[in-house]
Design an enzyme around this catalytic site. Structure first.
Site, PDB file in Angstrom:
ATOM      1  N   HIS A 137     121.365  -6.670 104.770  1.00  0.00           N
ATOM      2  CA  HIS A 137     120.152  -5.903 105.050  1.00  0.00           C
ATOM      3  C   HIS A 137     120.036  -4.701 104.121  1.00  0.00           C
ATOM      4  CE1 HIS A 137     118.522  -7.438 109.104  1.00  0.00           C
ATOM      5  NE2 HIS A 137     119.355  -8.350 108.641  1.00  0.00           N
ATOM      6  N   GLY A 185     118.629  -1.485  98.127  1.00  0.00           N
ATOM      7  CA  GLY A 185     119.686  -1.618  97.134  1.00  0.00           C
ATOM      8  C   GLY A 185     121.032  -1.226  97.693  1.00  0.00           C
ATOM      9  N   GLU A 236     116.823   3.896 107.814  1.00  0.00           N
ATOM     10  CA  GLU A 236     116.796   2.433 107.738  1.00  0.00           C
ATOM     11  C   GLU A 236     117.370   1.768 108.977  1.00  0.00           C
ATOM     12  OE1 GLU A 236     118.315   0.340 104.234  1.00  0.00           O
ATOM     13  OE2 GLU A 236     117.976   2.180 103.105  1.00  0.00           O
ATOM     14  N   PRO A 247     112.911  -9.441 104.172  1.00  0.00           N
ATOM     15  CA  PRO A 247     112.124 -10.634 104.486  1.00  0.00           C
ATOM     16  C   PRO A 247     111.951 -10.782 105.989  1.00  0.00           C
ATOM     17  CG  PRO A 247     114.359 -11.229 103.821  1.00  0.00           C
ATOM     18  CD  PRO A 247     114.209  -9.771 103.538  1.00  0.00           C
ATOM     19  N   HIS A 256     123.672 -16.819 108.349  1.00  0.00           N
ATOM     20  CA  HIS A 256     123.198 -16.884 109.729  1.00  0.00           C
ATOM     21  C   HIS A 256     124.097 -17.747 110.602  1.00  0.00           C
ATOM     22  CE1 HIS A 256     118.730 -15.518 109.058  1.00  0.00           C
ATOM     23  NE2 HIS A 256     119.616 -14.557 108.857  1.00  0.00           N
ATOM     24  N   THR A 257     125.161 -18.252 110.036  1.00  0.00           N
ATOM     25  CA  THR A 257     126.159 -18.940 110.856  1.00  0.00           C
ATOM     26  C   THR A 257     126.983 -17.933 111.667  1.00  0.00           C
ATOM     27  OG1 THR A 257     127.799 -20.725 110.810  1.00  0.00           O
ATOM     28  CG2 THR A 257     128.089 -18.964 109.202  1.00  0.00           C
ATOM     29  N   ASP A 262     124.130 -18.539 115.583  1.00  0.00           N
ATOM     30  CA  ASP A 262     124.697 -19.890 115.611  1.00  0.00           C
ATOM     31  C   ASP A 262     125.576 -19.972 116.848  1.00  0.00           C
ATOM     32  OD1 ASP A 262     126.009 -22.274 115.316  1.00  0.00           O
ATOM     33  OD2 ASP A 262     126.918 -21.823 113.379  1.00  0.00           O
TER      34      ASP A 262
END
Length: 273
Positions: free
Chosen positions: A11, A17, A33, A107, A137-138, A191
């Protein structure tokens, strides 16, 4: 808790950056953030703070929070069965952290394949990087509020869920995330096959089986080229995914790096000097 450091790294890199900005806390005059909506499920900040405090006691002013986060993300993946990779050091810490940067640069979980690719391309990352890095994302967690819109009261759905989703998966997720406001902030594994605590190829199998949480996950196989790469990863030894993931992490770790006299070496990762 250590595996949850890796999402912090991703993230941060895709937002402003690799400058440790995601570690900074909000102040009365600035929302940082970490408090942006896309980052509210992030965890592991305490681990980075502990590592920084230990290093400051022995080597004050030497190791940046950004470098510590890069190393911790690598080690977190390796600890739960994933690959390891070399991490160049020498980054410095940024002094600016704005929630608006995360909201506008990360995204979205509802992005189409085209939107995802445009987002990654704008940061110097390729389609291959996009798909391989999505494999993270696992592991990790999200809130039930991200899940319930697809499994309850889905528009024009006879069974109430997104018809794209596997019905067994819908039943499983309904058992974890009741359709109530009180469960909105409850954590659910991205997951669930191994509780989000093992780094493996299973995420891509989930995507193919329509058992992924986000529509942006589904988008990876919405084009012939994306589907081809996902199928190739699933049909190949896990070592192929591991190798590509390590290379993609190295590439992502070079996004907007501060060096030389830029930025600072923070004494405490949650606040600028």
């Amino acid at each position: 808790m250590l595996p949850l450091v890796q999402p912090l790294r991703t993230h941060e890199s895709l937002s402003q950056g690799c400058d440790g900005s995601v570690l900074l806390s909000s102040t009365p005059g600035n929302k940082a953030e970490k408090d942006a909506p896309p980052n509210l499920s992030l965890q592991g900040f305490g681990i980075i703070d502990q590592a920084k405090a230990a290093l400051e006691r022995t080597c004050p002013g030497v190791f940046s929070c950004s470098d510590i986060l890069a190393l911790a993300a690598r080690d977190a993946i390796a600890t739960i069965g994933g690959p390891s990779w070399s991490v160049p050091l020498g980054r410095r810490d940024g002094t600016i952290s704005r929630a608006s940067a995360a909201s506008s640069n990360l995204p979205g979980d509802g992005f189409s394949f085209r939107q995802l690719l445009q987002n990654f391309n704008s940061k110097g990352l390729s389609q291959s990087d996009l798909i391989v890095l999505s494999g993270a994302h696992t592991i990790g967690l999200t809130h039930c509020s991200k899940v319930t819109p697809r499994i309850y009261n889905f528009p024009r759905s006879a069974r109430g869920a997104d018809p794209y989703l596997n019905i067994t998966y819908v039943t499983e997720k309904r058992g974890v995330c009741p359709n109530s406001a009180s469960s909105a902030n409850k954590f659910v594994a991205l997951d669930s096959s191994k509780g989000g605590q093992t780094f493996d190829i299973n995420y891509f199998t989930n995507v193919l089986d329509h058992k992924a949480i986000f529509k942006s996950d589904d988008a990876l196989i919405s084009t012939s080229s994306g589907l081809k790469q996902v199928l190739d990863l699933v049909r190949s030894p896990s070592s192929k995914f591991f190798s590509q993931f390590g290379l993609a992490m190295q590439k992502m770790g070079r996004i907007q790096v501060l060096t030389g006299s830029q930025g600072e070496i923070r004494k405490v990762c949650s606040k600028k000097n």
